[in-house]
Write a protein that holds these residues in place. Structure first.
Motif, PDB file in Angstrom:
ATOM      1  N   THR A 197       0.861  -1.108  -0.564  1.00 28.49           N
ATOM      2  CA  THR A 197       0.017  -0.022   0.042  1.00 28.49           C
ATOM      3  C   THR A 197       1.159   0.833   0.266  1.00 28.49           C
ATOM      4  O   THR A 197       0.350   1.931  -0.560  1.00 28.49           O
ATOM      5  N   ARG A 201       0.767   4.800  -3.083  1.00 31.14           N
ATOM      6  CA  ARG A 201       0.514   5.579  -2.772  1.00 31.14           C
ATOM      7  C   ARG A 201       1.885   6.496  -2.985  1.00 31.14           C
ATOM      8  O   ARG A 201       1.271   7.758  -3.829  1.00 31.14           O
ATOM      9  N   GLU A 210      -7.858   1.860   1.018  1.00 32.72           N
ATOM     10  CA  GLU A 210      -7.561   0.196   1.745  1.00 32.72           C
ATOM     11  C   GLU A 210      -8.727   0.204   2.097  1.00 32.72           C
ATOM     12  O   GLU A 210      -9.431   0.768   3.236  1.00 32.72           O
ATOM     13  N   ARG A 216      -7.155  -3.071  -1.981  1.00 23.80           N
ATOM     14  CA  ARG A 216      -7.266  -1.446  -2.657  1.00 23.80           C
ATOM     15  C   ARG A 216      -7.581  -0.986  -4.284  1.00 23.80           C
ATOM     16  O   ARG A 216      -7.095  -1.616  -5.189  1.00 23.80           O
TER      17      ARG A 216
END
Length: 220
Positions: A197, A201, A210, A216
């Motif tokens: 994650t 980003r 998420e 996600r």
């Protein structure tokens, strides 16, 4: 590293073959020639559902071309029969079929690509061979089978779904994403599970939502 296998399973190299088509003799791997390719089969010429399908494929040809995808059909009849059938297709759909159609009267290609319909063994030709199912193969520029769909004789293909699958495959090849159920171009996509994650980003320009650590969403 082991050589990539040849066959019709996803991830395999599509089998090569030589065949006569309505646009001359081809060797299939040379025909692919670094392009996305769709191979779709038909049991015979002058069949009603297939006539509507080929007309729709011809109508949507600009959409496939926009995605850099070439089409090639297959039907288990001789070339002369194909030419007469194309006249019917063009008249029915007010189209102009421009893509080649393979002549496969011996069903050699149909057998090579596991296209024979074994679900109804009462539906045989005069030689006792099952008719060819209507199969769609999407093959990428590296000659890898990326998607296959098989339709029974009673059910016509959904060409918008085929286009949607191409959009998903091509988008996934360019970005570390997959596409969710019922996805349509322009909608949110799923971050590939291999991407953490915090890395996602940094990679994706828009917000990464998420839901779970393994689920996600983001917008491309």
């Amino acid at each position: 590293m082991a050589a990539q296998k040849t066959g019709t399973r996803l991830g395999y190299i599509a089998p090569d073959f030589e065949a006569q088509t309505t646009q001359g003799k081809i060797r299939f791997h040379e025909f692919i020639d670094g392009k996305w390719t769709i191979l779709f089969s038909h049991p015979a010429d002058f069949t009603p559902v297939c006539t509507t399908e080929l007309a729709e494929a011809a109508r949507l040809a600009p959409e496939f071309q926009k995605r850099g995808v070439q089409m090639i059909g297959l039907s288990c009849n001789e070339l002369g029969s194909h030419s007469k059938w194309i006249e019917d297709i063009n008249k029915f759909g007010s189209v102009d079929v421009q893509f080649p159609i393979i002549a496969d009267p011996s069903r050699e290609v149909a057998k090579l690509y596991d296209m024979l319909d074994e679900q109804d063994l009462t539906n045989l030709d005069e030689k006792g061979v099952p008719f060819t199912v209507r199969t769609v193969f999407i093959i990428d520029p590296k000659k890898t089978v990326r998607l296959s769909l098989q339709y029974p004789a009673s059910t016509g293909r959904q060409f918008n779904e085929i286009l949607r699958c191409i959009d998903s495959l091509q988008l996934g090849d360019k970005n570390k994403i997959t596409t969710p159920a019922n996805w349509q171009p322009g909608e949110k996509v799923i971050v590939h599970p291999s991407v953490k994650t915090e890395d996602a980003r940094k990679i994706f320009p828009n917000e990464v939502q998420e839901v779970y650590p393994y689920l996600r969403f983001t917008q491309l």
